[in-house]
Write a protein that holds these residues in place. Sequence first.
Motif, PDB file in Angstrom:
ATOM      1  N   ASN A  76     -22.027 -79.599   4.184  1.00 57.51           N
ATOM      2  CA  ASN A  76     -21.822 -78.444   3.310  1.00 57.51           C
ATOM      3  C   ASN A  76     -22.491 -78.633   1.952  1.00 57.51           C
ATOM      4  OD1 ASN A  76     -20.185 -77.239   5.252  1.00 57.51           O
ATOM      5  ND2 ASN A  76     -18.308 -78.027   4.349  1.00 57.51           N
ATOM      6  N   GLY A  77     -23.276 -77.659   1.549  1.00 58.28           N
ATOM      7  CA  GLY A  77     -23.848 -77.620   0.213  1.00 58.28           C
ATOM      8  C   GLY A  77     -25.104 -78.434   0.000  1.00 58.28           C
ATOM      9  N   ILE A  78     -25.430 -79.342   0.875  1.00 56.95           N
ATOM     10  CA  ILE A  78     -26.567 -80.232   0.637  1.00 56.95           C
ATOM     11  C   ILE A  78     -27.890 -79.462   0.700  1.00 56.95           C
ATOM     12  CG2 ILE A  78     -27.861 -82.226   1.513  1.00 56.95           C
ATOM     13  CD1 ILE A  78     -25.306 -82.995   0.000  1.00 56.95           C
ATOM     14  N   ALA A  79     -28.147 -78.746   1.767  1.00 52.63           N
ATOM     15  CA  ALA A  79     -29.427 -78.029   1.910  1.00 52.63           C
ATOM     16  C   ALA A  79     -29.574 -76.958   0.837  1.00 52.63           C
ATOM     17  CB  ALA A  79     -29.544 -77.423   3.308  1.00 52.63           C
ATOM     18  N   ASP A  80     -28.529 -76.176   0.600  1.00 61.07           N
ATOM     19  CA  ASP A  80     -28.615 -75.103  -0.396  1.00 61.07           C
ATOM     20  C   ASP A  80     -28.828 -75.648  -1.804  1.00 61.07           C
ATOM     21  OD1 ASP A  80     -28.303 -73.166   1.552  1.00 61.07           O
ATOM     22  OD2 ASP A  80     -26.142 -72.964   1.215  1.00 61.07           O
ATOM     23  N   ASN A  81     -28.105 -76.684  -2.149  1.00 61.23           N
ATOM     24  CA  ASN A  81     -28.260 -77.249  -3.490  1.00 61.23           C
ATOM     25  C   ASN A  81     -29.565 -78.011  -3.644  1.00 61.23           C
ATOM     26  OD1 ASN A  81     -25.940 -76.426  -5.118  1.00 61.23           O
ATOM     27  ND2 ASN A  81     -24.783 -77.389  -3.488  1.00 61.23           N
ATOM     28  N   ALA A  82     -30.105 -78.522  -2.566  1.00 59.18           N
ATOM     29  CA  ALA A  82     -31.429 -79.153  -2.634  1.00 59.18           C
ATOM     30  C   ALA A  82     -32.497 -78.100  -2.900  1.00 59.18           C
ATOM     31  CB  ALA A  82     -31.729 -79.918  -1.356  1.00 59.18           C
ATOM     32  N   LYS A  83     -32.325 -76.902  -2.325  1.00 63.60           N
ATOM     33  CA  LYS A  83     -33.256 -75.800  -2.628  1.00 63.60           C
ATOM     34  C   LYS A  83     -33.156 -75.420  -4.097  1.00 63.60           C
ATOM     35  CE  LYS A  83     -33.271 -73.687   1.952  1.00 63.60           C
ATOM     36  NZ  LYS A  83     -32.815 -72.528   2.741  1.00 63.60           N
ATOM     37  N   ALA A  84     -31.941 -75.367  -4.632  1.00 62.38           N
ATOM     38  CA  ALA A  84     -31.755 -75.066  -6.055  1.00 62.38           C
ATOM     39  C   ALA A  84     -32.387 -76.160  -6.916  1.00 62.38           C
ATOM     40  CB  ALA A  84     -30.274 -74.917  -6.374  1.00 62.38           C
ATOM     41  N   LEU A  85     -32.276 -77.389  -6.474  1.00 60.86           N
ATOM     42  CA  LEU A  85     -32.910 -78.502  -7.176  1.00 60.86           C
ATOM     43  C   LEU A  85     -34.421 -78.300  -7.216  1.00 60.86           C
ATOM     44  CD1 LEU A  85     -32.466 -81.403  -8.409  1.00 60.86           C
ATOM     45  CD2 LEU A  85     -32.969 -82.254  -6.113  1.00 60.86           C
ATOM     46  N   TRP A  96     -33.674 -77.553 -14.452  1.00 60.87           N
ATOM     47  CA  TRP A  96     -33.643 -78.800 -13.690  1.00 60.87           C
ATOM     48  C   TRP A  96     -32.252 -79.423 -13.754  1.00 60.87           C
ATOM     49  CZ3 TRP A  96     -35.247 -81.917 -10.086  1.00 60.87           C
ATOM     50  CH2 TRP A  96     -34.947 -83.274 -10.136  1.00 60.87           C
ATOM     51  N   GLN A  97     -31.669 -79.456 -14.946  1.00 61.31           N
ATOM     52  CA  GLN A  97     -30.362 -80.071 -15.113  1.00 61.31           C
ATOM     53  C   GLN A  97     -29.295 -79.335 -14.312  1.00 61.31           C
ATOM     54  OE1 GLN A  97     -29.945 -83.029 -16.959  1.00 61.31           O
ATOM     55  NE2 GLN A  97     -28.150 -82.967 -15.653  1.00 61.31           N
ATOM     56  N   LEU A  98     -29.349 -78.020 -14.287  1.00 62.78           N
ATOM     57  CA  LEU A  98     -28.391 -77.249 -13.491  1.00 62.78           C
ATOM     58  C   LEU A  98     -28.524 -77.575 -12.007  1.00 62.78           C
ATOM     59  CD1 LEU A  98     -28.537 -73.753 -15.204  1.00 62.78           C
ATOM     60  CD2 LEU A  98     -26.592 -75.320 -15.149  1.00 62.78           C
ATOM     61  N   GLY A  99     -29.755 -77.599 -11.518  1.00 67.57           N
ATOM     62  CA  GLY A  99     -29.992 -77.938 -10.115  1.00 67.57           C
ATOM     63  C   GLY A  99     -29.573 -79.350  -9.791  1.00 67.57           C
ATOM     64  N   ALA A 100     -29.867 -80.269 -10.695  1.00 68.31           N
ATOM     65  CA  ALA A 100     -29.515 -81.677 -10.488  1.00 68.31           C
ATOM     66  C   ALA A 100     -28.000 -81.853 -10.473  1.00 68.31           C
ATOM     67  CB  ALA A 100     -30.154 -82.540 -11.573  1.00 68.31           C
ATOM     68  N   ASP A 101     -27.320 -81.196 -11.398  1.00 65.09           N
ATOM     69  CA  ASP A 101     -25.858 -81.297 -11.440  1.00 65.09           C
ATOM     70  C   ASP A 101     -25.225 -80.737 -10.166  1.00 65.09           C
ATOM     71  OD1 ASP A 101     -26.026 -82.465 -13.946  1.00 65.09           O
ATOM     72  OD2 ASP A 101     -25.451 -80.642 -15.030  1.00 65.09           O
ATOM     73  N   ALA A 102     -25.733 -79.605  -9.702  1.00 58.17           N
ATOM     74  CA  ALA A 102     -25.190 -78.982  -8.493  1.00 58.17           C
ATOM     75  C   ALA A 102     -25.435 -79.862  -7.267  1.00 58.17           C
ATOM     76  CB  ALA A 102     -25.796 -77.598  -8.287  1.00 58.17           C
ATOM     77  N   PHE A 103     -26.638 -80.433  -7.173  1.00 52.99           N
ATOM     78  CA  PHE A 103     -26.924 -81.303  -6.034  1.00 52.99           C
ATOM     79  C   PHE A 103     -26.060 -82.560  -6.084  1.00 52.99           C
ATOM     80  CE2 PHE A 103     -29.140 -84.592  -3.667  1.00 52.99           C
ATOM     81  CZ  PHE A 103     -29.230 -83.956  -2.441  1.00 52.99           C
ATOM     82  N   ALA A 104     -25.948 -83.168  -7.244  1.00 54.13           N
ATOM     83  CA  ALA A 104     -25.119 -84.367  -7.379  1.00 54.13           C
ATOM     84  C   ALA A 104     -23.669 -84.065  -7.005  1.00 54.13           C
ATOM     85  CB  ALA A 104     -25.201 -84.909  -8.802  1.00 54.13           C
ATOM     86  N   GLN A 105     -23.158 -82.903  -7.423  1.00 55.43           N
ATOM     87  CA  GLN A 105     -21.781 -82.542  -7.088  1.00 55.43           C
ATOM     88  C   GLN A 105     -21.608 -82.342  -5.586  1.00 55.43           C
ATOM     89  OE1 GLN A 105     -19.205 -82.514  -9.474  1.00 55.43           O
ATOM     90  NE2 GLN A 105     -18.117 -82.681  -7.518  1.00 55.43           N
ATOM     91  N   ALA A 106     -22.615 -81.740  -4.928  1.00 52.31           N
ATOM     92  CA  ALA A 106     -22.545 -81.569  -3.486  1.00 52.31           C
ATOM     93  C   ALA A 106     -22.479 -82.930  -2.784  1.00 52.31           C
ATOM     94  CB  ALA A 106     -23.739 -80.755  -2.974  1.00 52.31           C
ATOM     95  N   CYS A 107     -23.239 -83.886  -3.282  1.00 56.22           N
ATOM     96  CA  CYS A 107     -23.207 -85.235  -2.716  1.00 56.22           C
ATOM     97  C   CYS A 107     -21.821 -85.844  -2.878  1.00 56.22           C
ATOM     98  CB  CYS A 107     -24.247 -86.115  -3.394  1.00 56.22           C
ATOM     99  SG  CYS A 107     -25.959 -85.711  -3.001  1.00 56.22           S
ATOM    100  N   LEU A 108     -21.281 -85.764  -4.082  1.00 55.45           N
ATOM    101  CA  LEU A 108     -19.964 -86.331  -4.352  1.00 55.45           C
ATOM    102  C   LEU A 108     -18.877 -85.632  -3.540  1.00 55.45           C
ATOM    103  CD1 LEU A 108     -20.312 -86.805  -8.204  1.00 55.45           C
ATOM    104  CD2 LEU A 108     -20.356 -88.600  -6.448  1.00 55.45           C
ATOM    105  N   ASP A 109     -18.963 -84.311  -3.439  1.00 57.41           N
ATOM    106  CA  ASP A 109     -17.969 -83.553  -2.669  1.00 57.41           C
ATOM    107  C   ASP A 109     -17.964 -83.951  -1.191  1.00 57.41           C
ATOM    108  OD1 ASP A 109     -17.266 -82.197  -4.969  1.00 57.41           O
ATOM    109  OD2 ASP A 109     -18.313 -80.330  -4.427  1.00 57.41           O
ATOM    110  N   ALA A 110     -19.121 -84.357  -0.694  1.00 64.27           N
ATOM    111  CA  ALA A 110     -19.238 -84.753   0.711  1.00 64.27           C
ATOM    112  C   ALA A 110     -18.810 -86.206   0.948  1.00 64.27           C
ATOM    113  CB  ALA A 110     -20.664 -84.546   1.200  1.00 64.27           C
ATOM    114  N   GLY A 111     -18.511 -86.917  -0.136  1.00 64.21           N
ATOM    115  CA  GLY A 111     -18.039 -88.283   0.021  1.00 64.21           C
ATOM    116  C   GLY A 111     -19.084 -89.347  -0.280  1.00 64.21           C
ATOM    117  N   TRP A 112     -20.230 -88.938  -0.813  1.00 67.19           N
ATOM    118  CA  TRP A 112     -21.260 -89.912  -1.155  1.00 67.19           C
ATOM    119  C   TRP A 112     -20.763 -90.815  -2.269  1.00 67.19           C
ATOM    120  CZ3 TRP A 112     -24.144 -90.957  -5.586  1.00 67.19           C
ATOM    121  CH2 TRP A 112     -25.230 -91.804  -5.400  1.00 67.19           C
ATOM    122  N   LYS A 113     -21.074 -92.089  -2.156  1.00 65.92           N
ATOM    123  CA  LYS A 113     -20.687 -93.065  -3.178  1.00 65.92           C
ATOM    124  C   LYS A 113     -21.929 -93.783  -3.670  1.00 65.92           C
ATOM    125  CE  LYS A 113     -15.977 -93.521  -1.887  1.00 65.92           C
ATOM    126  NZ  LYS A 113     -15.700 -92.130  -1.921  1.00 65.92           N
ATOM    127  N   ALA A 114     -21.977 -93.993  -4.969  1.00 66.07           N
ATOM    128  CA  ALA A 114     -23.123 -94.676  -5.572  1.00 66.07           C
ATOM    129  C   ALA A 114     -23.172 -96.131  -5.176  1.00 66.07           C
ATOM    130  CB  ALA A 114     -23.057 -94.558  -7.093  1.00 66.07           C
TER     131      ALA A 114
END
Length: 114
Positions: A76-85, A96-114
């Motif tokens: 969820n959200g990864i492909a769409d937010n990558a397009k926004a990025l 750029w910052q808006l797109g980057a923030d949205a993509f990063a949030q999609a990653c975190l929401d999906a359980g991605w860990k740094a």
Amino acid sequence: MQLRYTAAAVAITALALAACSSNESSDKPADPSKLDTEARFACDDFAQDYKAAQTRDARVDLANKVNKWAQSSITNGIADNAKALARGSEGSPSAWQLGADAFAQACLDAGWKA
């Protein structure tokens, strides 16, 4: 009688080919709320190169790299937010910052860990 054996042989062959062409990931239904492999690769690439993407060209390159993986993801959200990025990478630094923030949030929401 020969026709029945031929039909049965064709059916068995078709089933065997179908079984051979399936892979392990299709054995379990994918959960779009969880991070899939493609999303993980996209998020990893983004996190690794985000700070270095200071110029427009670097941002476009990073967005293209992220989108190569993200567009194959069902998370969820990864492909769409990558397009926004990608759209933001060609715009102003704030876009750029808006797109980057949205993509990063999609990653975190999906359980991605740094």
